[in-house]
Design a protein around this motif. Structure first.
Motif, PDB file in Angstrom:
ATOM      1  N   LEU A  85       0.856  -1.178   0.000  1.00 12.25           N
ATOM      2  CA  LEU A  85       0.000   0.000   0.000  1.00 12.25           C
ATOM      3  C   LEU A  85       0.897   1.236   0.000  1.00 12.25           C
ATOM      4  N   VAL A  86       0.724   2.095  -1.010  1.00 13.94           N
ATOM      5  CA  VAL A  86       1.588   3.274  -1.178  1.00 13.94           C
ATOM      6  C   VAL A  86       0.713   4.501  -1.376  1.00 13.94           C
ATOM      7  N   PHE A  87       1.071   5.585  -0.666  1.00 10.38           N
ATOM      8  CA  PHE A  87       0.361   6.856  -0.805  1.00 10.38           C
ATOM      9  C   PHE A  87       1.212   7.834  -1.607  1.00 10.38           C
ATOM     10  N   PRO A  88       0.604   8.614  -2.501  1.00 10.54           N
ATOM     11  CA  PRO A  88       1.373   9.500  -3.396  1.00 10.54           C
ATOM     12  C   PRO A  88       2.213  10.548  -2.666  1.00 10.54           C
ATOM     13  N   ASP A  89       1.794  10.953  -1.452  1.00  5.78           N
ATOM     14  CA  ASP A  89       2.595  11.952  -0.746  1.00  5.78           C
ATOM     15  C   ASP A  89       3.780  11.334  -0.012  1.00  5.78           C
TER      16      ASP A  89
END
Length: 475
Positions: A85-89
């Motif tokens: 799970l990766v968040f753009p920020d």
């Protein structure tokens, strides 16, 4: 913003303000209170599961109305086990998360708002994976410097390419070490556990002769040799099992031996059936053991393996059936192995991808089946007019098992072998096969490396090339 889950993002979803990513996973202390004293004593600190709350908005798009978006969302996010799970920020950090709970959307027209909840059983987040390599040295040891850029201890992974025979392999850290096998003293002799008597890549029919009988069927048709091994060019005809069979002698009769067949077997459609068999032959050409891989079920994928000691009637099956997860055999490109040492028989079957999967194994003590191994016979067949499965015999090995009694130490690997040690998964593989039994002693361990640089001594360093990987964990 949106987010990536299992390396996928969707244009119909975006994360709203209020994403809750705690600075670190919850920390819980176990406290023992001492009577008569204020406070207590902290005896254990435990990191609990990390929970991520992600408020989202989803909307219908193109041919997908909101209800169809819900179905696609479920297909994307509901998995068996954690995914990245990766968040753009924070694109250089990854959480290993699994969806939990439910999503109740507040729906207005073709839009909906709700809250996704992810749990991270592994409470840390991780940076990019770093790789460190070093070639075998000219001396007996070498030092590999690994860097853990994280803020928490990290468990590394090692892949070794063996350049010369070894009886042991050590990875020595500042205060801990891992060992497989064991070193040799001046009073001991190094012995190869096996000696290859036959290694046939099945690319030529030369040396193979016609066989005369098989279990529960007739011999008909013919094999052809290809770059990938023996395939059936013609199954012939028959009401029951029918197909070609060939046999080959080994250069010396063997009492203690190991026979390995590598084969490929799958049904292009669920109506395919077939069997591949390898028989052990004595000096009179009689079978006294067998390995088999087959599918006898029409309109159902049900590949299964067999390993038998003795004849068809009166013999003993060490293996018969499917692995715990039958799907592991659906597309089989693996090995079947039968070994006898001093009357003890061991059988092993596994499909091979990056490592062995769907393993089946067993052993029996049967000293009554004592004939010398003098030859092998292979057979591939289809039953009646059924559609044949795809079957190829890719490689066959016959090995003499050497006596390891007395003051001897066996080699654990040969040139060309690949050894993998994954300290996070407590895994030791040699050529993909689980070899955790080689762990040297109870003191050796799958140890982590601290943040920063760590010097690791590899021994014997003149016998292996190493590729080591680490992914830095962060609070």
């Amino acid at each position: 913003m949106s987010f990536y889950y299992d390396n996928i993002t969707k244009s119909y979803i975006r994360a709203l303000r209020g994403v809750e990513r705690p600075s670190w996973a919850p920390i819980e202390h176990e406290i023992i209170e001492v009577p008569g004293s204020a406070g207590g004593i902290a005896v254990e600190k435990k990191r609990k599961v990390r929970i991520l709350y992600v408020p989202v908005e989803v909307r219908g798009i193109g041919a997908l109305n909101l209800q169809k978006v819900k179905e696609d969302l479920a297909k994307w996010l509901i998995k068996d086990g954690p995914r990245n799970l990766v968040f753009p920020d924070e694109p250089d950090r990854v959480y290993y998360a699994e969806l939990t709970g439910e999503l109740n959307l507040e729906e207005v027209l073709d839009k909906g708002k709700g809250l996704l909840t992810f749990i991270c059983a592994d409470p840390f987040k991780y940076g990019p994976q770093l790789t460190f390599t070093k070639s075998a040295s000219t001396s007996g040891t070498f030092t590999l410097i690994m860097t853990n850029p994280g803020t928490v201890e990290a468990y590394p992974e090692f892949k070794f390419l063996v350049k010369k025979p070894i009886t042991h392999l050590d990875i020595i850290g500042p205060d801990k070490y891992m060992r497989i096998g064991r070193p040799v003293t001046v009073e001991e002799t190094i012995v190869n556990p096996t000696e290859t008597i036959l290694s046939d890549t099945m690319r030529t029919l030369i040396g193979w002769t016609n066989a005369h009988n098989v279990d529960g069927g007739v011999i008909s048709g013919s094999f052809q040799a290809t770059e990938n091994g023996f395939r059936v060019s013609n199954f012939g005809t028959g009401e029951a099992w029918h197909g070609p069979a060939l046999q080959k002698s080994v250069s010396q009769p063997l009492q203690d031996f190991q026979v390995v067949m590598q084969c490929t077997f799958y049904s292009p459609s669920n109506d395919g059936v077939g069997r591949i068999e390898l028989y052990l032959l004595d000096e009179n050409g009689n079978a006294f053991g067998k390995l088999a891989f087959k599918d006898i079920h029409r309109y159902e994928y049900k590949q299964q393996a067999e390993a038998r000691v003795g004849p068809l009637f009166g013999g003993t099956f060490i293996i018969a059936g499917q692995p715990a997860d039958p799907k592991m055999f659906d597309f089989f490109t693996g090995i079947l192995r039968l070994k006898r040492v001093k009357g003890k028989w061991e059988a092993y079957v596994a499909n091979i991808s990056n490592q062995h999967v769907g393993e089946m194994q067993g052993s029996i003590l049967d000293e009554s089946v004592s004939a010398n191994l003098a030859g092998i016979k292979i057979h591939a067949a289809v039953s009646g007019q059924n559609t044949p499965a795809y079957m190829t015999v890719n490689h066959i090995w016959v090995e003499k098992v050497n006596d390891l009694s007395g003051a001897v130490v066996p080699n654990i690997a040969q040139p060309g072998d690949e050894i993998v040690m994954d300290f996070k998964k407590d895994l030791i593989l040699i050529n993909g096969e689980d070899m955790k039994k080689l762990k040297g002693d109870f003191i050796s361990s799958f140890f982590p490396i601290k943040p920063g640089d760590t010097a690791l001594v590899i021994s014997p360093g003149d016998a292996v090339d190493v590729e080591a990987k680490v992914r830095g964990p962060y609070h």
